[in-house]
Motif scaffolding. Structure first.
Motif, PDB file in Angstrom:
ATOM      1  N   THR A 158      -3.917  -3.296   7.200  1.00  0.00           N
ATOM      2  CA  THR A 158      -3.365  -3.434   5.861  1.00  0.00           C
ATOM      3  C   THR A 158      -4.303  -4.290   5.027  1.00  0.00           C
ATOM      4  OG1 THR A 158      -1.346  -3.886   4.592  1.00  0.00           O
ATOM      5  CG2 THR A 158      -1.977  -5.523   6.240  1.00  0.00           C
TER       6      THR A 158
ATOM      7  N   LYS B 195     -10.091  -1.325   3.477  1.00  0.00           N
ATOM      8  CA  LYS B 195      -9.336  -0.982   4.694  1.00  0.00           C
ATOM      9  C   LYS B 195     -10.002   0.146   5.471  1.00  0.00           C
ATOM     10  CE  LYS B 195      -5.387  -0.028   2.776  1.00  0.00           C
ATOM     11  NZ  LYS B 195      -5.791  -0.188   1.358  1.00  0.00           N
TER      12      LYS B 195
ATOM     13  N   GLU C  81      -4.359   3.180   9.296  1.00  0.00           N
ATOM     14  CA  GLU C  81      -4.643   2.552   7.997  1.00  0.00           C
ATOM     15  C   GLU C  81      -3.498   2.792   7.038  1.00  0.00           C
ATOM     16  OE1 GLU C  81      -7.487   3.043   4.082  1.00  0.00           O
ATOM     17  OE2 GLU C  81      -8.074   4.058   5.931  1.00  0.00           O
ATOM     18  N   GLY C  82      -2.999   1.724   6.453  1.00  0.00           N
ATOM     19  CA  GLY C  82      -1.954   1.858   5.455  1.00  0.00           C
ATOM     20  C   GLY C  82      -2.494   2.386   4.136  1.00  0.00           C
TER      21      GLY C  82
ATOM     22  N   TRP D 167       0.480  -4.080   1.231  1.00  0.00           N
ATOM     23  CA  TRP D 167       1.435  -4.061   2.341  1.00  0.00           C
ATOM     24  C   TRP D 167       2.789  -3.485   1.939  1.00  0.00           C
ATOM     25  CZ3 TRP D 167       2.144  -4.125   7.321  1.00  0.00           C
ATOM     26  CH2 TRP D 167       3.383  -4.496   7.864  1.00  0.00           C
TER      27      TRP D 167
ATOM     28  N   MET E 182       6.034   1.277   3.544  1.00  0.00           N
ATOM     29  CA  MET E 182       4.969   1.172   4.537  1.00  0.00           C
ATOM     30  C   MET E 182       5.283   0.131   5.617  1.00  0.00           C
ATOM     31  SD  MET E 182       2.336   2.585   5.699  1.00  0.00           S
ATOM     32  CE  MET E 182       1.909   3.713   4.358  1.00  0.00           C
TER      33      MET E 182
ATOM     34  N   ALA F 113       4.962   0.627   9.710  1.00  0.00           N
ATOM     35  CA  ALA F 113       4.226  -0.288  10.586  1.00  0.00           C
ATOM     36  C   ALA F 113       5.137  -0.842  11.678  1.00  0.00           C
ATOM     37  CB  ALA F 113       3.622  -1.423   9.773  1.00  0.00           C
TER      38      ALA F 113
ATOM     39  N   VAL G 259      -0.946  -6.129  13.350  1.00  0.00           N
ATOM     40  CA  VAL G 259      -1.552  -5.923  12.029  1.00  0.00           C
ATOM     41  C   VAL G 259      -2.828  -6.740  11.892  1.00  0.00           C
ATOM     42  CG1 VAL G 259      -1.229  -6.345   9.553  1.00  0.00           C
ATOM     43  CG2 VAL G 259       0.617  -5.325  10.907  1.00  0.00           C
TER      44      VAL G 259
ATOM     45  N   THR H   6       0.835 -11.647   1.278  1.00  0.00           N
ATOM     46  CA  THR H   6       0.825 -10.529   2.220  1.00  0.00           C
ATOM     47  C   THR H   6       1.128 -10.992   3.632  1.00  0.00           C
ATOM     48  OG1 THR H   6      -0.814  -9.386   0.845  1.00  0.00           O
ATOM     49  CG2 THR H   6      -0.513  -8.589   3.097  1.00  0.00           C
TER      50      THR H   6
END
Length: 226
Positions: free
Chosen positions: A8, A16, A116-117, A121, A131, A135, A142, A159
């Motif tokens: 993230t 990312k 990968e997001g 976040w 998201m 996760a 993470v 975050t």
């Protein structure tokens, strides 16, 4: 052995994909079977097989196992906007069970899955899905990519707090300079390291956009693996 990380970032455009590709390349250099995944992508372009994400294509190119594009990127949208808006305009519901189905397929094909997001976040994927929900269900630790620019300390702290509030383990953070004109970079990294109370996995100076992921710097994988 099966493992991986969820990548993230403090915002969109903080590197990312670059970091995910570097980790995939480092795993491959150790002879490990690794594959990348981008569950949701917007700003995709038309291909002969349908919509395709440039980020997902880079992840696929950096993977050391063969995988169907549909498993790597289950949801692809053309508009370069927030995924919930893009999905609504396409009359598509982003479903957690579908993402998990493709994730499990990748787990069966590889020892390591790097997910990968999208954006930062706390990105909504619909009225009832975000998201962080993805996760949490995927269950990977993470890695936080901090885009080093003015304001990044606040973004990183918020975050990291949100990830912890979601009950998800943070493996560490990466300082990735995205603003070549940023001043006090060293001091900012020192303050972040103190405030985040997380291992600093790697620090990467500013670099202009490059081509294939194979040309990216070497990733210090030993700081993640025992």
């Amino acid at each position: 052995m099966s493992g991986g990380w969820f990548i993230t970032g403090t915002d969109t455009g903080v590197g990312k994909t670059r970091i995910a590709c570097m980790i995939l390349a480092a795993l491959a250099q150790r002879g490990m079977r690794a594959v990348g995944m981008k569950p949701v992508a917007s700003g995709c372009t038309a291909t002969h097989t349908g919509l395709g994400s440039g980020d997902a294509e880079l992840l696929l190119a950096s993977s050391s196992v063969s995988a169907d594009y549909g498993d790597i990127n289950p949801y692809a949208f053309a508009p370069p906007c927030a995924p919930a808006i893009a999905a609504r305009e396409a009359n598509v519901e982003i479903r957690l069970d579908k993402i998990l189905l493709h994730f499990r397929r990748l787990q069966q094909a590889a020892q390591w899955v790097i997910v990968e997001g999208i954006g930062g976040w706390t990105v909504p994927l619909g009225d009832r899905l975000s998201m962080p929900d993805v996760a949490r269900e995927i269950g990977l630790p993470v890695i936080l990519v901090v885009g080093m620019r003015l304001g990044c300390i606040n973004h990183a702290m918020l975050t990291a707090s949100a990830v912890r509030h979601a009950g998800i383990r943070l493996s560490g953070w990466i300082a990735n300079q995205i603003d070549p004109a940023m001043t006090r970079v060293d001091e900012s990294i020192i303050d972040l390291a103190r405030s985040l109370e997380l291992p600093l996995i790697a620090r990467f100076p500013y670099q202009p956009p490059k081509g294939p992921c194979q040309r990216l710097p070497e990733f210090p994988l030993h700081r993640l693996l025992p």
